[in-house]
Design an enzyme around this catalytic site. Sequence first.
Site, PDB file in Angstrom:
ATOM      1  N   PRO A  62       0.789  -1.233   0.000  1.00 19.02           N
ATOM      2  CA  PRO A  62       0.000   0.000   0.000  1.00 19.02           C
ATOM      3  C   PRO A  62       0.820   1.281   0.000  1.00 19.02           C
ATOM      4  O   PRO A  62       1.833   1.388   0.684  1.00 19.02           O
ATOM      5  CB  PRO A  62      -0.818  -0.111   1.297  1.00 19.02           C
ATOM      6  CG  PRO A  62      -0.134  -1.138   2.127  1.00 19.02           C
ATOM      7  CD  PRO A  62       0.522  -2.083   1.169  1.00 19.02           C
ATOM      8  N   ASN A  63       0.332   2.206  -0.806  1.00 16.61           N
ATOM      9  CA  ASN A  63       0.877   3.576  -0.915  1.00 16.61           C
ATOM     10  C   ASN A  63       2.230   3.667  -1.618  1.00 16.61           C
ATOM     11  O   ASN A  63       2.756   4.762  -1.801  1.00 16.61           O
ATOM     12  CB  ASN A  63       0.955   4.248   0.474  1.00 16.61           C
ATOM     13  CG  ASN A  63      -0.406   4.293   1.132  1.00 16.61           C
ATOM     14  OD1 ASN A  63      -1.359   4.771   0.528  1.00 16.61           O
ATOM     15  ND2 ASN A  63      -0.522   3.762   2.336  1.00 16.61           N
TER      16      ASN A  63
ATOM     17  N   GLU B 243      12.629  -8.868   2.756  1.00 15.44           N
ATOM     18  CA  GLU B 243      11.863  -7.732   3.283  1.00 15.44           C
ATOM     19  C   GLU B 243      12.617  -6.456   2.901  1.00 15.44           C
ATOM     20  O   GLU B 243      13.792  -6.306   3.244  1.00 15.44           O
ATOM     21  CB  GLU B 243      11.737  -7.833   4.809  1.00 15.44           C
ATOM     22  CG  GLU B 243      11.042  -6.624   5.397  1.00 15.44           C
ATOM     23  CD  GLU B 243      10.971  -6.645   6.929  1.00 15.44           C
ATOM     24  OE1 GLU B 243      11.249  -7.677   7.555  1.00 15.44           O
ATOM     25  OE2 GLU B 243      10.638  -5.581   7.477  1.00 15.44           O
TER      26      GLU B 243
ATOM     27  N   HIS C  65      12.663  -2.106   2.423  1.00 14.05           N
ATOM     28  CA  HIS C  65      12.088  -0.788   2.738  1.00 14.05           C
ATOM     29  C   HIS C  65      12.972   0.311   2.176  1.00 14.05           C
ATOM     30  O   HIS C  65      14.205   0.218   2.240  1.00 14.05           O
ATOM     31  CB  HIS C  65      11.951  -0.589   4.250  1.00 14.05           C
ATOM     32  CG  HIS C  65      11.098  -1.627   4.889  1.00 14.05           C
ATOM     33  ND1 HIS C  65       9.722  -1.620   4.785  1.00 14.05           N
ATOM     34  CD2 HIS C  65      11.420  -2.724   5.607  1.00 14.05           C
ATOM     35  CE1 HIS C  65       9.250  -2.677   5.423  1.00 14.05           C
ATOM     36  NE2 HIS C  65      10.255  -3.364   5.930  1.00 14.05           N
TER      37      HIS C  65
END
Length: 143
Positions: A9-10, A95, A97
């Site tokens: 999301p986003n 993962e 980011h």
Amino acid sequence: MKIAIINGPNLNLIGVREPEIYGNRSLVEYLNELVGEYPDVEFSLFQSNHEGAIIDELQRIGFSYDGIVLNAGAYTHYSIAIADCIRAITAPVVETHISDVQARETFRHVSMIKDACATMVAGFGLDSYRLAVDWLIEYANEQ
Ligand code: DQA
């Protein structure tokens, strides 16, 4: 070799959203350029704002791809369903980011998916994706 890059999301708003944290560059533009730099890798790019759609995509490619770069966005911090899915599939998941989540608000320090993932890359801006791809290529070569 097949690598999937899955964004939650986003992340479709990177380039516009909170540029002081995520920068001014569009993620779609960055990823399209990135995939062109790896002619030997077959990439699949996917983004959704919906938890179930992310899980459907992880299940779809998770048994046939060599690796998955996953930026689950805020779902990282509370989605047991995505964590369970990562545990269920066979492809190694990184993962990923853009921002340094450990240096931000305390609720971002918690990752529900961390233990299910093969490793984690965070805080390198959009280049976190490149580092995650490189990690997966090296990992596959070691197998
Ligand atoms: C993010 C960090 C998350 O905490 C946040 O909810 C995002 C983006 C990152 O790439 O830095 O949406 O995953």
